[in-house]
Scaffold this active site. Structure first.
Site, PDB file in Angstrom:
ATOM      1  N   THR A  33      -0.028  -4.662   1.475  1.00  0.00           N
ATOM      2  CA  THR A  33       1.164  -4.287   0.721  1.00  0.00           C
ATOM      3  C   THR A  33       2.124  -3.619   1.707  1.00  0.00           C
ATOM      4  O   THR A  33       1.801  -3.471   2.884  1.00  0.00           O
ATOM      5  CB  THR A  33       0.834  -3.301  -0.428  1.00  0.00           C
ATOM      6  OG1 THR A  33       0.615  -1.995   0.130  1.00  0.00           O
ATOM      7  CG2 THR A  33      -0.399  -3.732  -1.202  1.00  0.00           C
ATOM      8  N   CYS A  34       3.266  -3.175   1.224  1.00  0.00           N
ATOM      9  CA  CYS A  34       4.219  -2.521   2.136  1.00  0.00           C
ATOM     10  C   CYS A  34       3.695  -1.176   2.612  1.00  0.00           C
ATOM     11  O   CYS A  34       4.151  -0.649   3.630  1.00  0.00           O
ATOM     12  CB  CYS A  34       5.580  -2.355   1.469  1.00  0.00           C
ATOM     13  SG  CYS A  34       5.558  -1.330  -0.004  1.00  0.00           S
TER      14      CYS A  34
END
Length: 419
Positions: A39-40
């Site tokens: 994910t970020c």
């Protein structure tokens, strides 16, 4: 039993996470069962059992990071690994506590690993139970009562800087979950959207989803070099492996620009232009801390629920072993045959002196009857679907004390395999 390597916003900056995001699930082919979550804010590898860190580095991680960078990872094993995965699923380990994207991202990582045969029984149990835990926390606490995400925090940050966003136009690059949330939050603040995407059909699909009343102009990625010099606000969140906004495209403007890079790896090259402020995911940590402070009581309540979920999961694991199920079926058959035989002797259907011989015949008959089901259960002991069959068997025979269906396979339900 379980083992997690976690590079996240606490221990790794955006540069390190960008390097790690170049890895794929296939890089871990020698270490099944395994899941790869990107994910970020985090890059995590989840295993069914303890793995040798040095071997993992030599076979996989050396491709993208140094030994010193490897030391930054948080390592979880056994109960700590279970607790960590549950917290991730419930967004208690997120930079933005209570954000709603992480459960879906974990689900996608599970789907990929399942479809590619990288996971079997153990990780299936862990991930499905984590979904149940996340749902319980959403229902019993208000941690997610005001859903927030990195995307919504970015818009809030823009509002802090510019005071009032109404009437502004913002370039939004990408049409994934992050870009979608950015658009929705911008729309609430009266911002006109200039939507840019490589596949223009997907951009029009998002425009349609956001509604006809919203002012959205759609452009292809080829238009981006021109657009970035025409607008003050920009939010970029693509899945590109390289920067889509580069210095060569930037021209000096009379107005100051505010750009948000919400992608991992970064979408925006390090800018040399002085009148552009670029805010990355890591720059949003201060707002995240304030968010955490507001939710401290609810987070404490949620953490207590996590502990209970871990205990429930441990009990669950003890209850789903195949051998106890096989023994349960054999004992049930023996119990039924003994009761029927006792009743037959009592009513003089069978002479008392033949009771022992008839019992042997009944025992052999049930043993033969259960032979194939027992073989089948043992063959599928390591499969991802075994828990569903164990649950069905126990419910069919009236063994409902442990509510076995609490780990019902959501993946198979969604795929329509089990109705």
């Amino acid at each position: 039993m379980y083992f997690v390597i976690s590079f996240n916003y606490r221990n790794s900056d955006v540069v390190l996470r960008s390097k790690l995001s170049e890895l794929t699930l296939e890089d871990f082919a020698d270490f099944k069962e395994v899941m790869f979550l990107k994910t970020c804010n985090r890059v995590e590898v989840i295993f069914d059992k303890k793995r040798d860190i040095n071997e993992l580095y030599d076979k996989v991680f050396h491709k993208v990071i140094t030994p010193e960078e490897m030391l930054k990872a948080e390592i979880y094993q056994d109960n700590e690994a279970i607790e960590h995965v549950f917290k991730v699923a419930a967004s208690l380990d997120s930079m933005v506590v209570g954000e709603t994207q992480i459960t879906g991202q974990l689900k996608e990582a599970f789907y990929e690993a399942y479809e590619k045969n990288y996971i079997a029984q153990d990780l299936t149990r862990l991930i499905h139970f984590s979904f149940k835990c996340a749902k319980k926390i959403r229902n019993q606490t208000s941690v997610s009562s005001e859903p927030v995400s990195v995307a919504s925090i970015a818009v809030r940050k823009a509002k802090e800087i510019l005071k009032d966003l109404s009437g502004y136009s913002a370039v939004v690059v990408g049409v994934g979950d992050t870009a979608r949330i950015v658009c929705k939050n911008l729309i609430k603040d009266g911002v006109n959207i200039v939507l840019v995407n490589r596949t223009i059909e997907n951009a029009f699909a998002l425009k349609e989803e956001l509604g006809d009343e919203v002012n959205i102009d759609v452009h292809s990625l080829e238009s981006l070099p021109k657009l970035i010099n025409n607008y003050r606000l920009l939010f970029s969140a693509t899945a590109s492996n390289y920067p889509v906004i580069r210095n060569e495209h930037v021209k000096e403007t009379k107005f100051k620009r505010l750009w948000f890079d919400l992608a991992i790896p970064n979408d925006i090259e390090k800018m040399t232009c002085s009148n552009i402020d670029v805010i990355t995911v890591d720059d949003l940590k201060e707002i995240s801390k304030r968010n955490m402070k507001k939710r401290e009581k609810e987070v404490q309540k949620a953490n207590a629920l996590i502990e209970k979920c871990v205990e429930e999961f441990e009990k669950y694991l003890q209850s789903v072993s195949i051998e106890p199920v096989i023994k349960f079926l054999q004992d049930k058959a023996h119990e039924c045959s003994k009761a029927a035989l006792k009743n037959a002797v009592k009513k003089h259907y069978i002479p008392k002196e033949l009771e022992e011989e008839v019992e042997k015949v009944l025992h052999n008959a049930f043993k033969r009857f259960l032979h194939h089901p027992n073989l089948t259960l043992r063959k599928m002991a390591d499969s991802a679907e075994v828990d569903i069959f164990v649950s069905v068997i126990k419910r069919l025979f009236g063994e409902n004390d442990l509510k076995m269906d609490m780990n019902k396979c959501e993946y198979h339900m969604e795929k329509g395999i089990f109705k």
